[in-house]
Write an enzyme that holds these catalytic residues in place. Sequence first.
Site, PDB file in Angstrom:
ATOM      1  N   TYR A  38       0.653  -1.171   0.045  1.00 39.13           N
ATOM      2  CA  TYR A  38       0.173   0.160  -0.213  1.00 39.13           C
ATOM      3  C   TYR A  38       0.966   1.251   0.081  1.00 39.13           C
ATOM      4  O   TYR A  38       0.340   2.464  -0.154  1.00 39.13           O
ATOM      5  CB  TYR A  38      -0.840  -0.079   1.365  1.00 39.13           C
ATOM      6  CG  TYR A  38      -2.064  -1.203   1.151  1.00 39.13           C
ATOM      7  CD1 TYR A  38      -2.266  -1.955   0.069  1.00 39.13           C
ATOM      8  CD2 TYR A  38      -2.678  -1.401   2.331  1.00 39.13           C
ATOM      9  CE1 TYR A  38      -3.136  -2.996   0.084  1.00 39.13           C
ATOM     10  CE2 TYR A  38      -3.722  -2.208   2.314  1.00 39.13           C
ATOM     11  CZ  TYR A  38      -3.825  -3.182   1.165  1.00 39.13           C
ATOM     12  OH  TYR A  38      -4.879  -4.300   1.014  1.00 39.13           O
ATOM     13  N   LYS A  40       4.288 -15.236   1.764  1.00 44.45           N
ATOM     14  CA  LYS A  40       4.043 -16.139   0.561  1.00 44.45           C
ATOM     15  C   LYS A  40       5.579 -16.224   0.324  1.00 44.45           C
ATOM     16  O   LYS A  40       6.078 -15.888  -0.713  1.00 44.45           O
ATOM     17  CB  LYS A  40       3.437 -15.410  -0.218  1.00 44.45           C
ATOM     18  CG  LYS A  40       2.862 -15.947  -1.427  1.00 44.45           C
ATOM     19  CD  LYS A  40       1.680 -17.030  -1.219  1.00 44.45           C
ATOM     20  CE  LYS A  40       1.415 -17.935  -2.743  1.00 44.45           C
ATOM     21  NZ  LYS A  40       0.794 -19.150  -2.341  1.00 44.45           N
ATOM     22  N   ASP A  47      -2.245 -18.238   1.792  1.00 38.80           N
ATOM     23  CA  ASP A  47      -3.292 -18.872   1.306  1.00 38.80           C
ATOM     24  C   ASP A  47      -3.767 -20.003   2.391  1.00 38.80           C
ATOM     25  O   ASP A  47      -5.027 -20.200   2.472  1.00 38.80           O
ATOM     26  CB  ASP A  47      -3.294 -19.590  -0.053  1.00 38.80           C
ATOM     27  CG  ASP A  47      -1.688 -19.965  -0.421  1.00 38.80           C
ATOM     28  OD1 ASP A  47      -0.715 -19.859   0.597  1.00 38.80           O
ATOM     29  OD2 ASP A  47      -1.354 -20.849  -1.375  1.00 38.80           O
ATOM     30  N   ASP A  75      -4.845  -6.856   6.037  1.00 42.00           N
ATOM     31  CA  ASP A  75      -5.985  -6.200   5.471  1.00 42.00           C
ATOM     32  C   ASP A  75      -6.863  -7.294   5.238  1.00 42.00           C
ATOM     33  O   ASP A  75      -8.553  -7.119   5.748  1.00 42.00           O
ATOM     34  CB  ASP A  75      -5.616  -5.305   4.406  1.00 42.00           C
ATOM     35  CG  ASP A  75      -7.053  -4.573   3.929  1.00 42.00           C
ATOM     36  OD1 ASP A  75      -7.984  -4.373   4.598  1.00 42.00           O
ATOM     37  OD2 ASP A  75      -6.731  -3.690   3.032  1.00 42.00           O
ATOM     38  N   ASP A  94     -10.285  -8.899   7.994  1.00 43.65           N
ATOM     39  CA  ASP A  94     -11.687  -8.856   7.644  1.00 43.65           C
ATOM     40  C   ASP A  94     -12.482 -10.411   8.000  1.00 43.65           C
ATOM     41  O   ASP A  94     -13.439 -10.738   8.379  1.00 43.65           O
ATOM     42  CB  ASP A  94     -11.869  -8.541   6.283  1.00 43.65           C
ATOM     43  CG  ASP A  94     -12.101  -6.705   6.097  1.00 43.65           C
ATOM     44  OD1 ASP A  94     -11.696  -6.380   7.204  1.00 43.65           O
ATOM     45  OD2 ASP A  94     -12.705  -6.319   5.244  1.00 43.65           O
TER      46      ASP A  94
END
Length: 359
Positions: free
Chosen positions: A142, A191, A223, A247, A251
């Site tokens: 970001y 990852k 994942d 992020d 959620d």
Amino acid sequence: MNKRITLLPGDGIGPEIIDQAVIILDQVAAKFGHTFKTEAKPAGGAAIDATGNPMPDSSVAACRESDAVLLGAVGGPKWDHLAGELRPEAGLLRIRKELGLFANLRPAVLYDALRNASPLRSDIAARGVDILIVRELTGGLYFGRRGRTKGASGREAFDTEMYNELEIRRIARVAFSLARERRRKVTSVDKANILDSSRLWREVVIETAADYPDVALEHMYVDNAAMQIVRDPSQFDVLLTTNMFGDILSDEASVVTGSIGMLPSAGMGETARGLYEPIHGSAPDLAGRDVANPIATILSVAMMLRHSFGLAEEARAVERAVSRVLGRIFRTADIMSPGMTLVGTRKMGGLISAEIILN
Ligand code: NAD
């Protein structure tokens, strides 16, 4: 203990839920013999109306001079027509940046009394959910180099995931330190099978772990982490993530707990001074009606007590009070279910406050 807290009530339901948080702070102060001095400052749309600026310098200065900041929520349709940097949300970004808040803590806890509100299968929910997500907040994808170009195949766009070891080490330290106050386990999400930035992330997390031999460390590909959060969230204690992975995963983790009105958060930097706020927005549809759930804000107070003031017992007292009131079948509208007793914002705050004194 004497502490100064700047309140940024903001807009919509912000002032109503902050009022309840102050009642809880006063009750904790009375029960445990502390002094919490609170001072409200304008922020968001309210500050635009008063001063033309969504985060006036005087509000920033007050936050800097205090031991912690408690924010309600900002924004609403009244200010939606304004340009980007003049909008209420710009004020929020400014204060996070001014206070150097690089760590975002988001606990996802499923209360026993709210198991029916969780989308998890009942046998999975029965194992419990108590995850603290520690998300890096000021680096990564970001904030990396980005842009748009024209290539042989037409329009192109790129964003870059970039981390340096300082950024990784400081957020890893936050995760390991917090794990020491919990179940002493950190799951670092990356990852590293594909991404160079993730390989550095893993390397530095392993190096940092050497300073915390009493905390177990495991690594999980993002994942797989996404899958495990719904398959068996009880396996997680502290989940350490990059900005983007956090992020998305926060959620996912939050939805297993029932309602957005239940979830607190903390923004932390190099100092103990943090910014605490519910994860929800200003809910203009509920404003002024005494129906909003104040629990996310009250649990944000518990986080403040624990993380900024080191008052773990007091934090537990607030969390226990929330749990007991829910156990006594009181519900705000967002978590209401058949057979429960519906209460408003003020009543819910009052019940939790009374419970703190009782226990
Ligand atoms: P929202 O979180 O305000 O509301 C989403 C839904 O959740 C609504 O149906 C609302 O009624 C409900 N809800 C939210 N908080 C609740 C509570 N405590 N109790 C019961 N129900 C609750 O998000 P939105 O509607 O997308 O945004 C409204 C405004 O808030 C916008 O201006 C947005 O920019 C702003 N916003 C601010 C923040 C912040 O200040 N940190 C965060 C998100 C959104």
